[in-house]
Scaffold this motif. Structure first.
Motif, PDB file in Angstrom:
ATOM      1  N   TYR A 288       0.864  -1.177   0.000  1.00  0.00           N
ATOM      2  CA  TYR A 288       0.000   0.000   0.000  1.00  0.00           C
ATOM      3  C   TYR A 288       0.901   1.227   0.000  1.00  0.00           C
ATOM      4  N   ASP A 289       0.366   2.329  -0.469  1.00  0.00           N
ATOM      5  CA  ASP A 289       1.142   3.567  -0.353  1.00  0.00           C
ATOM      6  C   ASP A 289       1.281   3.957   1.115  1.00  0.00           C
ATOM      7  N   ILE A 290       0.199   3.792   1.859  1.00  0.00           N
ATOM      8  CA  ILE A 290       0.231   4.060   3.293  1.00  0.00           C
ATOM      9  C   ILE A 290      -0.441   2.904   4.018  1.00  0.00           C
ATOM     10  N   LEU A 291       0.214   2.383   5.036  1.00  0.00           N
ATOM     11  CA  LEU A 291      -0.358   1.355   5.894  1.00  0.00           C
ATOM     12  C   LEU A 291      -0.483   1.948   7.300  1.00  0.00           C
ATOM     13  N   VAL A 292      -1.692   1.988   7.807  1.00  0.00           N
ATOM     14  CA  VAL A 292      -1.945   2.549   9.139  1.00  0.00           C
ATOM     15  C   VAL A 292      -2.301   1.407  10.079  1.00  0.00           C
ATOM     16  N   LYS A 293      -1.483   1.226  11.102  1.00  0.00           N
ATOM     17  CA  LYS A 293      -1.731   0.195  12.113  1.00  0.00           C
ATOM     18  C   LYS A 293      -2.312   0.827  13.377  1.00  0.00           C
ATOM     19  N   ASN A 294      -3.109   0.044  14.079  1.00  0.00           N
ATOM     20  CA  ASN A 294      -3.793   0.515  15.295  1.00  0.00           C
ATOM     21  C   ASN A 294      -4.633   1.767  15.030  1.00  0.00           C
ATOM     22  N   PRO A 295      -5.429   1.772  13.966  1.00  0.00           N
ATOM     23  CA  PRO A 295      -6.183   2.994  13.638  1.00  0.00           C
ATOM     24  C   PRO A 295      -7.255   3.334  14.658  1.00  0.00           C
ATOM     25  N   GLN A 296      -7.622   2.372  15.525  1.00  0.00           N
ATOM     26  CA  GLN A 296      -8.644   2.645  16.539  1.00  0.00           C
ATOM     27  C   GLN A 296      -8.188   3.717  17.530  1.00  0.00           C
ATOM     28  N   VAL A 297      -6.880   3.960  17.604  1.00  0.00           N
ATOM     29  CA  VAL A 297      -6.385   5.036  18.458  1.00  0.00           C
ATOM     30  C   VAL A 297      -6.894   6.384  17.952  1.00  0.00           C
ATOM     31  N   LEU A 298      -7.035   6.489  16.640  1.00  0.00           N
ATOM     32  CA  LEU A 298      -7.552   7.706  16.033  1.00  0.00           C
ATOM     33  C   LEU A 298      -9.069   7.692  15.927  1.00  0.00           C
ATOM     34  N   GLY A 305      -8.003  -3.915  16.677  1.00  0.00           N
ATOM     35  CA  GLY A 305      -6.634  -3.920  16.177  1.00  0.00           C
ATOM     36  C   GLY A 305      -6.520  -3.993  14.670  1.00  0.00           C
ATOM     37  N   SER A 306      -7.474  -3.423  13.959  1.00  0.00           N
ATOM     38  CA  SER A 306      -7.472  -3.454  12.502  1.00  0.00           C
ATOM     39  C   SER A 306      -6.318  -2.639  11.943  1.00  0.00           C
ATOM     40  N   ALA A 307      -6.082  -2.835  10.678  1.00  0.00           N
ATOM     41  CA  ALA A 307      -5.142  -2.000   9.934  1.00  0.00           C
ATOM     42  C   ALA A 307      -5.881  -1.446   8.721  1.00  0.00           C
ATOM     43  N   ILE A 308      -5.392  -0.336   8.203  1.00  0.00           N
ATOM     44  CA  ILE A 308      -5.991   0.299   7.030  1.00  0.00           C
ATOM     45  C   ILE A 308      -4.940   0.399   5.941  1.00  0.00           C
ATOM     46  N   GLY A 309      -5.304  -0.094   4.756  1.00  0.00           N
ATOM     47  CA  GLY A 309      -4.436   0.016   3.592  1.00  0.00           C
ATOM     48  C   GLY A 309      -4.931   1.110   2.669  1.00  0.00           C
ATOM     49  N   ILE A 310      -4.047   2.053   2.362  1.00  0.00           N
ATOM     50  CA  ILE A 310      -4.409   3.223   1.550  1.00  0.00           C
ATOM     51  C   ILE A 310      -3.525   3.255   0.304  1.00  0.00           C
ATOM     52  N   ARG A 311      -4.157   3.490  -0.820  1.00  0.00           N
ATOM     53  CA  ARG A 311      -3.404   3.723  -2.058  1.00  0.00           C
ATOM     54  C   ARG A 311      -3.773   5.078  -2.620  1.00  0.00           C
ATOM     55  N   PHE A 312      -2.839   5.660  -3.346  1.00  0.00           N
ATOM     56  CA  PHE A 312      -3.065   6.979  -3.929  1.00  0.00           C
ATOM     57  C   PHE A 312      -3.752   6.863  -5.281  1.00  0.00           C
ATOM     58  N   LYS A 313      -4.726   7.716  -5.491  1.00  0.00           N
ATOM     59  CA  LYS A 313      -5.312   7.904  -6.812  1.00  0.00           C
ATOM     60  C   LYS A 313      -4.630   9.096  -7.452  1.00  0.00           C
ATOM     61  N   GLU A 314      -4.154   8.923  -8.678  1.00  0.00           N
ATOM     62  CA  GLU A 314      -3.437   9.994  -9.361  1.00  0.00           C
ATOM     63  C   GLU A 314      -4.434  10.874 -10.093  1.00  0.00           C
ATOM     64  N   ILE A 315      -4.456  12.150  -9.747  1.00  0.00           N
ATOM     65  CA  ILE A 315      -5.425  13.091 -10.294  1.00  0.00           C
ATOM     66  C   ILE A 315      -4.685  14.240 -10.965  1.00  0.00           C
ATOM     67  N   ILE A 328      -8.397   1.414   0.665  1.00  0.00           N
ATOM     68  CA  ILE A 328      -8.611   0.237  -0.177  1.00  0.00           C
ATOM     69  C   ILE A 328      -9.069  -0.952   0.661  1.00  0.00           C
ATOM     70  N   ASP A 329      -8.407  -1.164   1.801  1.00  0.00           N
ATOM     71  CA  ASP A 329      -8.707  -2.317   2.637  1.00  0.00           C
ATOM     72  C   ASP A 329      -8.705  -1.912   4.105  1.00  0.00           C
ATOM     73  N   VAL A 330      -9.596  -2.541   4.867  1.00  0.00           N
ATOM     74  CA  VAL A 330      -9.628  -2.391   6.326  1.00  0.00           C
ATOM     75  C   VAL A 330      -9.720  -3.793   6.916  1.00  0.00           C
ATOM     76  N   GLY A 331      -8.828  -4.108   7.842  1.00  0.00           N
ATOM     77  CA  GLY A 331      -8.887  -5.432   8.440  1.00  0.00           C
ATOM     78  C   GLY A 331      -7.522  -5.907   8.871  1.00  0.00           C
ATOM     79  N   ASN A 332      -7.365  -7.211   8.928  1.00  0.00           N
ATOM     80  CA  ASN A 332      -6.082  -7.818   9.271  1.00  0.00           C
ATOM     81  C   ASN A 332      -5.210  -7.851   8.023  1.00  0.00           C
TER      82      ASN A 332
END
Length: 368
Positions: A288-298, A305-315, A328-332
């Motif tokens: 992923y472009d950005i992987l966020v772990k422990n997003p429940q803190v935010l 204890g999910s993680a969030i996978g983020i990809r960039f869309k080019e505009i 893109i994805d939320v989960g393990n």
């Protein structure tokens, strides 16, 4: 090693490269070397240029997909090198004749899209030849009668070089020429050429070269030319850490092109084997472009204890490519990696996320 900085074409930078931007590059070439091989759907001229006078004919084309511009930049860097007084450049031009189409899809390049102005993927039009750009390339192929073809593309940041935490900065493929993916003599030549480039690149970006999937599709140009008996190499310009403008990747594609030309011009394929090719790890899709772990803190809505996978869309905005984060994805997401990773349980990472307003707001709106 060739100093890329000496030959880097300063007039084209970053991700957005259009037909108009290339005119300064063409102006540096002898007019006699330039030919209009056809026109796009919107009647924009498609130009090729020729370098060298040797017996080995090498055809290459870039920006078949309009939003894949890294190899276009590298092609002009290559042209600058080959027009220099470097002994290797002179030797290549004595042994090879290069036919180069730096931008096959000018309409797609202007709109920064993969497809042409008729919304057709030119790399799925090799069989029907329904589009003027496809017809122009096929006619050039038939008239020039190449001994090798270089099909120059770009790939997304999701690709890993195997199943490891290494981005596929450069990927290659010797396309299949039938559904059985037989290792034909034509494929073998392309494989050995790739092996030569990989051997060089491993000294510079160890573990960051991948092998693209060789599933057969006779509508793809590379598969089609391979079927016609011409060794064809797919180049995929991928991600280098913190290089979203692909200026570092540009250098490695440039060096790979020169290595391929050197190998072809000196008949050095015998130094390499198909085993060398298959030792290149198959591309994974682990980033992923950005992987966020422990997003429940935010965001307490993201529990467990999910993680969030983020990809960039080019505009495309005002002739600049903006990278917009999208979830893109939320989960393990164990086993996946981020080009940038934030562990929100860490106070520094937490503050870093909060300081990125677009990312922070995106995460606050996320749901399990």
């Amino acid at each position: 090693m060739i100093a890329h900085s000496l030959y880097k074409e300063a007039s084209i930078q970053n991700r957005y490269i259009t037909h108009d931007m290339l005119q300064k590059c063409f102006a540096e070439l002898p007019a006699s070397s330039i030919e209009e091989i056809g026109q796009s759907v919107l009647k924009v001229p498609i130009h090729s240029f020729i370098l060298g006078h040797g017996s080995k004919h090498i055809l290459m084309w870039s920006q078949m997909h309009g939003n894949e511009s890294t190899t276009t930049k590298a092609v002009w860097d290559m042209a600058n090198f080959l027009r220099s007084n470097d002994p290797l450049a002179k030797a290549i031009l004595e042994n090879c004749t290069l036919m180069v189409v730096p931008m096959l899809n000018p309409d797609g390049a202007k709109a920064y899209t993969r497809v042409n102005a008729n919304a057709v993927d030119l790399n799925r039009d090799a069989k029907q030849l329904t589009q003027p750009e496809s017809v122009a390339l096929r006619k050039l192929f038939e008239d020039f009668k190449p001994d090798y073809c270089f099909n120059l593309h770009g790939q997304r940041t999701l690709f890993s070089a195997g199943q490891v935490e290494k981005p596929a900065t450069v990927s290659f493929l010797s396309p299949s020429s039938n559904a059985a993916r037989d290792i034909t003599p034509t494929r073998v030549k392309a494989m050995k050429l790739i092996a030569a480039m990989n051997a060089m690149l491993q000294k510079l970006i160890p573990g960051q070269v991948g092998r693209y999937d060789d599933g057969f599709n006779d509508n793809c140009v590379g598969d089609s030319f391979q079927m016609l008996g011409v060794p064809t190499v797919l180049f995929e310009a991928g991600h280098y850490p913190n290089d979203y403008e692909r200026e570092q990747t540009r250098k490695y594609i440039f060096l790979a092109l020169i290595e391929a030309l050197k190998t072809a011009s000196t008949d050095s394929l015998g130094q390499f084997s198909t085993g060398d090719y298959f030792n290149i790890p198959a591309n994974g899709k682990l980033f992923y472009d950005i992987l966020v772990k422990n997003p429940q803190v935010l965001n307490p809505a993201l529990s467990g204890g999910s993680a969030i996978g983020i990809r960039f869309k080019e505009i495309l905005e005002n002739d600049i490519i903006r990278f917009k984060p999208e979830i893109i994805d939320v989960g393990n997401l164990n086993g996946f990696f981020g080009h940038q990773t934030f562990k929100c349980a860490d106070s520094m990472d937490f503050e870093a996320v909060k300081s990125n307003r677009e990312l922070y707001e995106l995460l606050l709106q996320a749901e399990e």
